[in-house]
Design an enzyme around this catalytic site. Structure first.
Site, mmCIF file in Angstrom:
data_model
loop_
_atom_site.group_PDB
_atom_site.id
_atom_site.type_symbol
_atom_site.label_atom_id
_atom_site.label_comp_id
_atom_site.label_asym_id
_atom_site.label_seq_id
_atom_site.Cartn_x
_atom_site.Cartn_y
_atom_site.Cartn_z
ATOM 1 N N ARG A 99 1.038 -1.247 -0.219
ATOM 2 C CA ARG A 99 -0.063 0.020 -0.254
ATOM 3 C C ARG A 99 0.854 1.203 -0.114
ATOM 4 N NH1 ARG A 99 -5.177 -0.207 1.666
ATOM 5 N NH2 ARG A 99 -4.945 1.769 2.586
ATOM 6 N N ARG A 101 9.345 6.074 -3.226
ATOM 7 C CA ARG A 101 9.571 6.788 -4.602
ATOM 8 C C ARG A 101 10.835 7.555 -4.427
ATOM 9 N NH1 ARG A 101 4.201 9.591 -3.719
ATOM 10 N NH2 ARG A 101 2.634 8.117 -4.444
ATOM 11 N N ARG A 105 -8.796 -5.257 14.051
ATOM 12 C CA ARG A 105 -7.997 -4.226 14.936
ATOM 13 C C ARG A 105 -9.223 -3.310 14.968
ATOM 14 N NH1 ARG A 105 -4.097 -5.084 18.074
ATOM 15 N NH2 ARG A 105 -2.974 -3.122 18.019
ATOM 16 N N ARG A 108 -1.164 7.640 15.274
ATOM 17 C CA ARG A 108 -1.083 9.126 14.506
ATOM 18 C C ARG A 108 -1.930 10.124 15.054
ATOM 19 N NH1 ARG A 108 -4.135 6.782 8.954
ATOM 20 N NH2 ARG A 108 -6.081 6.108 10.035
ATOM 21 N N GLU A 163 -4.918 8.645 17.634
ATOM 22 C CA GLU A 163 -5.563 7.144 17.254
ATOM 23 C C GLU A 163 -4.722 6.255 17.928
ATOM 24 O OE1 GLU A 163 -6.011 6.140 13.213
ATOM 25 O OE2 GLU A 163 -7.086 7.983 12.853
ATOM 26 N N TYR A 168 -8.787 -5.698 3.217
ATOM 27 C CA TYR A 168 -8.512 -4.239 3.629
ATOM 28 C C TYR A 168 -8.907 -3.491 2.347
ATOM 29 C CZ TYR A 168 -5.421 -0.845 5.833
ATOM 30 O OH TYR A 168 -4.935 0.351 6.285
ATOM 31 N N ASP A 208 -10.060 -0.153 0.242
ATOM 32 C CA ASP A 208 -10.310 1.215 -0.002
ATOM 33 C C ASP A 208 -11.729 1.558 -0.219
ATOM 34 O OD1 ASP A 208 -7.827 1.830 1.281
ATOM 35 O OD2 ASP A 208 -6.825 1.766 -0.675
#
Ligand code: UDP
Length: 383
Positions: free
Chosen positions: A173, A177, A249, A279, A300, A348, A350
């Site tokens: 995910r 770069r 989770r 985060r 979180e 998972y 999106d």
């Protein structure tokens, strides 16, 4: 004649399927256990600060699928948004996903793209031919120093287990770069709903053929009363956890307000294991076209999902496949139920993939009905 259908859950999957089948003339009953629609995409305006809050954690819309982009834009105005995430590691702030700026800052260098690629390749473990776990994927493509600084601690906190127990797909995910592009997502369409996700989903469900019952739990006995059921609740929950619980989770949110700009960006990750949260999200930055003097933030905390908690993330431990396979086999024996969405298929997903699969499921139902064929339990296998 239109069918009579039950849709369990008024999140994205449930709303899209309901809308598509109501458009085709079906009578759709939606049951939703919570007292609001929109599932975990639910947004609401905070009365104290005026900020649009993503109550169950941030959702940023991104896709490469033009039909899905057009679909969401038909129900809400999407404004341009580029997701840029920062991360605190060892007392410094870096840019994510790991890009040329992160690499140069972290190693104190001034490398150009090709040089950085060669530099990272030297740190990576080329002997891992086919990475199977999160850790192997990281060692193969990122190398130990970057893995330990940005991924190891965060992943242990987020998933409550070792990265060596998690699938490699999770790290895919977040690619590395070798340029200065700090857009968190690769997709060509990216944006945020001007009025939040809740009105978008309310509009999808606003159709004379759809009746929504909030605060109503689904019971398996209801299946017989309908021509077909689309179930977007937890897969193991459908079977009352009879073979045990699949691992999920859940998230705990610690809300605080601030009289200005708390962190200068929407998402700041905390990679070090020493910070107990993963985060901090500052929600006014998800709507940069709005102006707010005050701010609402959430720390979180991720933890194992117990019986009374809301499941957020399917864990999909590498060694947990057998239990999942057993539930999939059970589900495939149900002749008039299709399992959809992140929880129904224990994947998972999106938002854009969720919508794509919901559109496909609705269409598959209509064509299987005209062909007199059986609708499958899953549009794509959860395994
Ligand atoms: N991840 C990490 N460090 C970060 C961000 C992400 O190790 O700073 C890992 C972590 O295991 C996480 C996964 O990458 O669960 C996917 O991250 P993503 O940002 O897609 O998670 P989401 O926003 O869906 O929670």
């Amino acid at each position: 004649m239109g069918s009579r259908l039950l849709v369990v859950g008024a999140g994205l999957s449930g709303a899209v399927i309901s809308r598509e089948l109501a458009n085709a003339g079906c009578e759709v009953i939606v049951v939703e256990g919570r007292n609001h629609v929109a599932g975990n995409c639910y947004t609401e305006r905070d009365t104290g600060t005026g900020v649009m809050v993503h109550v169950h954690g941030p959702h940023i819309f991104h896709t490469d699928d033009p039909e899905v982009w057009e679909y969401v834009n038909a129900f809400e105005t999407f404004l341009p948004f580029k997701h840029r995430v920062k991360v605190v590691s060892g007392g410094q702030v870096y840019s994510l996903p790991v890009n040329l700026h992160t690499i140069n800052q972290f190693f104190g260098k001034c490398l150009r793209p090709d040089e950085a690629r060669a530099f990272i390749e030297k740190q990576a473990d080329g002997s891992i031919a086919e990475p199977k776990t999160f850790e192997e994927q990281a060692m193969r493509f990122i190398g130990k120093p970057l893995y330990e600084a940005f991924f190891k601690g965060y992943t242990q906190k987020q998933w409550g287990c070792e990265p060596s127990e998690l699938p490699a797909s999770l790290l895919k995910r977040l690619p590395i770069r070798f340029n200065y592009d700090d857009n968190y997502f690769f997709h060509s369409f990216q944006g945020m709903p001007q009025g939040g996700y809740t009105p978008m989903i309310e509009r999808m469900l606003d159709h004379p053929g759809i009746t929504v019952h909030l605060g109503k739990r689904f019971e398996r006995g209801q299946v017989q009363e309908f021509d077909h059921v689309f179930y977007s609740g937890p897969l193991d929950g459908y079977f009352e956890y009879e073979m045990g619980r699949l691992g999920y989770r859940t998230l705990g949110f610690e809300r605080f307000t601030y009289g200005g700009d708390f962190q200068g960006c929407a998402v700041m990750n905390y990679a070090d294991a020493s910070a107990p949260f993963t985060r901090i999200t500052e929600h006014k930055h998800f709507a940069p076209w709005e102006e707010h003097s005050r701010s609402v933030c959430y720390r979180e905390f991720s933890r194992d999902c117990g019986p009374g908690d809301v499941p957020y993330y399917p864990i999909r431990l590498v060694n947990e496949k057998a239990l999942l396979a057993a539930y999939v086999t059970r589900a495939e024996q149900e002749t008039s139920v299709t399992f959809v969405g992140r929880l129904g298929t224990y994947r998972y997903l999106d938002m854009d993939v969720t919508i794509r699969e919901a559109l496909d499921a609705a269409r598959a139902y209509l064509s299987s009905r005209s062909a007199g064929e059986r609708m499958p339990a899953f549009m794509s296998s959860p395994l």
